[in-house]
Write a protein that holds these residues in place. Structure first.
Motif, PDB file in Angstrom:
ATOM      1  N   LYS A 153       0.827  -1.212   0.000  1.00 51.02           N
ATOM      2  CA  LYS A 153       0.000   0.000   0.000  1.00 51.02           C
ATOM      3  C   LYS A 153       0.860   1.261   0.000  1.00 51.02           C
ATOM      4  CE  LYS A 153      -4.101  -2.070   2.141  1.00 51.02           C
ATOM      5  NZ  LYS A 153      -5.069  -1.681   1.100  1.00 51.02           N
ATOM      6  N   THR A 154       1.987   1.217   0.709  1.00 55.97           N
ATOM      7  CA  THR A 154       2.881   2.367   0.743  1.00 55.97           C
ATOM      8  C   THR A 154       3.478   2.632  -0.628  1.00 55.97           C
ATOM      9  OG1 THR A 154       3.411   1.971   3.063  1.00 55.97           O
ATOM     10  CG2 THR A 154       4.969   3.308   1.825  1.00 55.97           C
ATOM     11  N   ARG A 157       0.720   4.117  -2.933  1.00 55.64           N
ATOM     12  CA  ARG A 157       0.422   5.524  -2.640  1.00 55.64           C
ATOM     13  C   ARG A 157       1.589   6.440  -2.985  1.00 55.64           C
ATOM     14  NH1 ARG A 157      -3.584   7.227   0.433  1.00 55.64           N
ATOM     15  NH2 ARG A 157      -2.255   8.728   1.512  1.00 55.64           N
ATOM     16  N   GLY A 158       2.802   5.929  -2.794  1.00 61.25           N
ATOM     17  CA  GLY A 158       3.970   6.788  -2.957  1.00 61.25           C
ATOM     18  C   GLY A 158       4.406   7.005  -4.391  1.00 61.25           C
TER      19      GLY A 158
END
Length: 235
Positions: A153-154, A157-158
């Motif tokens: 997820k990081t 999103r990043g």
């Protein structure tokens, strides 16, 4: 079919990994196993230097470009808390290294590469255990897979603005040799009663989910986690 992609898949010697390899037939695929066989690159995920070497070997075989990384390799080792401190902590650290740290190292290299090439995709193999937990002998396994979800997820999103997409798959019990032994050790029919579908997943079902995410899923689906567990855990 879409233009063939250059794909690195870890843990392709058996079970889900072998099914993923079959599902991605037609693409330029490099596989991996601990010992190396059938054209796979050998790398022990207990050694991060070997993970890095795997990446560069795959880059060489694929002409300097990788479009998709599938982190499938992992281990499932029972370590009861009644065992001594050294044994229990050793099991924890070994599982984290193989299941999470090695995958993180490949994700980092992939993101850096994808930035130069205009994008790419990562598909990480997590587990139902990331959300529902696992047996008292498998704290470390559940924690490593929860870490895989957080990492996925990081990344999503990043780096979405750079066309770097990340997805995860969460199987429940899957009919591999490893799962067959575990299902039997946990009571067989009683365990299956906890799965509304009435059976464990087949490797081909998980592999098709991976194939779709790696090849066909729309970019707006980045960050998605797909469950393949016969409704034994729903979110």
């Amino acid at each position: 079919m879409t233009k063939p992609l250059n794909i690195l898949v870890t843990g392709t010697s058996r079970g889900i990994g072998a099914a993923i390899r079959t599902a991605l037939t037609g693409h330029n695929l490099v596989g991996h196993s601990t010992r190396g066989s059938d054209g796979e690159i050998a790398a022990d995920f207990g050694d991060t230097d070997q993970v890095t070497a795997l990446w560069w070997e795959a880059m060489g075989r694929l002409g300097g470009r990788i479009d998709v990384v599938v982190n499938n390799a992992g281990m499932f080792e029972a370590v009861p808390i009644e065992q001594g401190d050294e044994v229990w902590l050793g099991g924890w650290e070994r599982t984290m290294q193989v299941n999470l740290t090695a995958s993180a190292a490949l994700c980092r290299l992939a993101v850096l590469h994808f930035r130069e090439k205009g994008g790419g995709r990562i598909v990480n193999m997590a587990s139902r255990a990331a959300y529902r937990g696992d047996s008292p002998q498998h704290w470390h396994y559940a924690a490593s897979k929860a870490g895989m979800i957080g990492m996925t997820k990081t990344i999503a999103r990043g780096y979405a603005a750079e066309n770097i997409l990340a997805f995860a798959v969460c199987p429940g019990f899957t009919m591999t040799g490893m799962a067959e032994d575990y299902v039997e050790s946990r009571g067989g029919a009683k365990l299956l009663a906890d799965i509304p579908l009435g059976r464990v997943a087949m490797p081909e079902e998980v592999a098709e989910t991976v194939r779709w995410l790696a090849v066909d899923a729309p970019p707006s689906a980045t960050g998605t986690v797909i469950d393949v567990n016969g409704a034994s855990f729903v979110r």
